[in-house]
Enzyme design. Structure first.
Site, PDB file in Angstrom:
ATOM      1  CE1 TYR A   1       5.918   0.896  10.550  1.00  0.00           C
ATOM      2  CE2 TYR A   1       5.652  -1.603  10.257  1.00  0.00           C
ATOM      3  CZ  TYR A   1       5.580  -0.188   9.819  1.00  0.00           C
ATOM      4  OH  TYR A   1       5.382  -0.062   8.638  1.00  0.00           O
TER       5      TYR A   1
ATOM      6  CD  GLU B   1      12.851   2.739   8.163  1.00  0.00           C
ATOM      7  OE1 GLU B   1      12.568   2.806   6.943  1.00  0.00           O
ATOM      8  OE2 GLU B   1      12.253   3.210   9.089  1.00  0.00           O
TER       9      GLU B   1
ATOM     10  CE  LYS C   1       3.313  -0.482   5.587  1.00  0.00           C
ATOM     11  NZ  LYS C   1       2.403   0.367   6.597  1.00  0.00           N
TER      12      LYS C   1
ATOM     13  NE  ARG D   1       1.186   4.511   2.674  1.00  0.00           N
ATOM     14  CZ  ARG D   1       1.881   4.811   3.618  1.00  0.00           C
ATOM     15  NH1 ARG D   1       2.012   6.300   3.951  1.00  0.00           N
ATOM     16  NH2 ARG D   1       2.827   4.088   4.277  1.00  0.00           N
TER      17      ARG D   1
ATOM     18  CG  ASN E   1      -0.507   2.164   4.848  1.00  0.00           C
ATOM     19  OD1 ASN E   1       0.153   1.172   5.141  1.00  0.00           O
ATOM     20  ND2 ASN E   1      -0.413   3.275   5.728  1.00  0.00           N
TER      21      ASN E   1
ATOM     22  NE  ARG F   1       7.272   9.781   4.855  1.00  0.00           N
ATOM     23  CZ  ARG F   1       6.514   9.282   5.844  1.00  0.00           C
ATOM     24  NH1 ARG F   1       6.945   7.787   6.029  1.00  0.00           N
ATOM     25  NH2 ARG F   1       5.898   9.920   6.752  1.00  0.00           N
TER      26      ARG F   1
ATOM     27  CG  PHE G   1      -1.931   1.864  15.318  1.00  0.00           C
ATOM     28  CD1 PHE G   1      -0.518   1.634  14.907  1.00  0.00           C
ATOM     29  CD2 PHE G   1      -2.247   3.195  15.751  1.00  0.00           C
ATOM     30  CE1 PHE G   1       0.322   2.354  14.384  1.00  0.00           C
ATOM     31  CE2 PHE G   1      -1.142   4.052  15.356  1.00  0.00           C
ATOM     32  CZ  PHE G   1       0.001   3.815  15.003  1.00  0.00           C
TER      33      PHE G   1
ATOM     34  CB  THR H   1      -0.029   7.736   6.933  1.00  0.00           C
ATOM     35  OG1 THR H   1       0.954   8.262   7.256  1.00  0.00           O
ATOM     36  CG2 THR H   1      -0.379   6.524   8.115  1.00  0.00           C
TER      37      THR H   1
ATOM     38  CG  HIS I   1       8.036   1.367   5.591  1.00  0.00           C
ATOM     39  ND1 HIS I   1       7.606   2.049   6.712  1.00  0.00           N
ATOM     40  CD2 HIS I   1       9.466   1.478   5.527  1.00  0.00           C
ATOM     41  CE1 HIS I   1       8.851   2.584   7.257  1.00  0.00           C
ATOM     42  NE2 HIS I   1       9.951   2.256   6.600  1.00  0.00           N
TER      43      HIS I   1
HETATM   44  P1  IDP Z   1       3.858   6.169   7.465  1.00  0.00           P
HETATM   45  O1  IDP Z   1       3.810   4.670   7.026  1.00  0.00           O
HETATM   46  O2  IDP Z   1       2.904   6.939   6.719  1.00  0.00           O
HETATM   47  O3  IDP Z   1       5.244   6.513   7.735  1.00  0.00           O
HETATM   48  P2  IDP Z   1       3.461   5.934  10.587  1.00  0.00           P
HETATM   49  O4  IDP Z   1       2.739   7.134  11.343  1.00  0.00           O
HETATM   50  O5  IDP Z   1       4.872   5.642  10.539  1.00  0.00           O
HETATM   51  O6  IDP Z   1       2.916   6.390   8.862  1.00  0.00           O
HETATM   52  O7  IDP Z   1       2.845   4.474  10.738  1.00  0.00           O
HETATM   53  C1  IDP Z   1       3.323   3.461  10.510  1.00  0.00           C
HETATM   54  C2  IDP Z   1       2.195   2.239   9.712  1.00  0.00           C
HETATM   55  O8  IDP Z   1       1.562   2.039  11.115  1.00  0.00           O
HETATM   56  C3  IDP Z   1       1.508   2.950   8.965  1.00  0.00           C
HETATM   57  O9  IDP Z   1       1.869   3.017   7.249  1.00  0.00           O
HETATM   58  C4  IDP Z   1       0.070   2.133   8.914  1.00  0.00           C
HETATM   59  O10 IDP Z   1       0.449   0.970   8.363  1.00  0.00           O
HETATM   60  C5  IDP Z   1      -0.019   2.012  10.427  1.00  0.00           C
HETATM   61  N1  IDP Z   1      -0.902   2.954  11.250  1.00  0.00           N
HETATM   62  C6  IDP Z   1      -0.533   4.101  11.277  1.00  0.00           C
HETATM   63  N2  IDP Z   1      -1.484   4.843  12.087  1.00  0.00           N
HETATM   64  C7  IDP Z   1      -2.724   3.726  12.181  1.00  0.00           C
HETATM   65  C8  IDP Z   1      -3.783   3.795  12.574  1.00  0.00           C
HETATM   66  O11 IDP Z   1      -4.323   4.945  13.293  1.00  0.00           O
HETATM   67  N3  IDP Z   1      -4.520   2.640  12.742  1.00  0.00           N
HETATM   68  C9  IDP Z   1      -3.817   1.337  12.087  1.00  0.00           C
HETATM   69  N4  IDP Z   1      -2.832   1.370  11.588  1.00  0.00           N
HETATM   70  C10 IDP Z   1      -1.993   2.569  11.575  1.00  0.00           C
HETATM   71 MG    MG Z   2       6.494   6.030   9.561  1.00  0.00          MG
END
Ligand code: IDP
Ligand code: MG
Length: 160
Positions: A60, A137, A20, A113, A123, A96, A68, A102, A126
């Site tokens: 997304y 994707e 990212k 992470r 974070n 993963r 968010f 996350t 992805h």
């Molecule tokens: P992942 O990247 O671990 O699969 P997802 O739930 O798919 O997590 O969310 C995608 C991305 O959205 C996360 O990696 C993070 O950058 C962002 N994100 C997820 N939850 C939050 C939140 O509560 N606040 C801010 N950003 C979030």
């Molecule tokens: Mg995800």
């Protein structure tokens, strides 16, 4: 004969991994690529890329209803990302695990992470959450001809 047949029936998956914009800005591109390379997966696609709002929203789309979401789209489009396609048996779930939870504060030390980030909104990386999304994707982020099929010389030293 039989072991080879069984091996050839093993499902080879693809996952989409992306450094990212914060990972690029913080100079973590090499470190992150290296984790997947050293594990033994096969890199099949790689590019530095500034994505559009439309592409970020499509990527997304399952999170569209989240509060968010607008901030997430701003974050992902805030600078270039590094797009990668990786291939291997079990690559989606393994990637993963290598990436970690996350929320980087919950991610185990030793994960990307867990080692390199402190906040969910920054974070650094992805990874696709299923083989189906891996395919979806990769098709979304790479154009025809940008993903290469090749055989690493180390292949027989990684899998029997
Ligand atoms: P992942 O990247 O671990 O699969 P997802 O739930 O798919 O997590 O969310 C995608 C991305 O959205 C996360 O990696 C993070 O950058 C962002 N994100 C997820 N939850 C939050 C939140 O509560 N606040 C801010 N950003 C979030
Ligand atoms: Mg995800």
């Amino acid at each position: 004969f039989l072991p080879h047949l069984i091996a050839s029936l093993e499902q080879v998956d693809q996952t989409y991994i992306m450094v990212k914009p914060d990972g690029v800005q913080r100079g973590l591109v090499g470190e992150i690529i290296s984790r997947f390379e050293k594990k033994g997966f096969k890199l099949t696609g790689l590019k530095l890329f500034q994505c559009s709002k439309e592409l970020a929203e499509e990527h997304y789309k399952d999170l569209k209803q989240k509060s968010f979401f607008p901030k997430l789209i701003d974050y992902i489009t805030s600078g270039p990302v590094v797009c990668m396609a990786w291939e291997g048996v079990g690559v989606v779930a393994s990637a993963r695990k290598l990436i970690g939870a996350t929320d980087p504060l919950q991610a185990e030390p030793g994960t990307i992470r867990g080692d390199l980030a402190v906040q969910t909104g920054r974070n650094v990386v992805h990874g696709s959450d299923s083989p189906e999304n891996g395919k979806r994707e990769i098709a979304l982020w790479f154009k025809e001809g940008e993903v290469c099929d090749w055989t690493p010389v180390q292949s027989p030293w990684l899998r029997e």
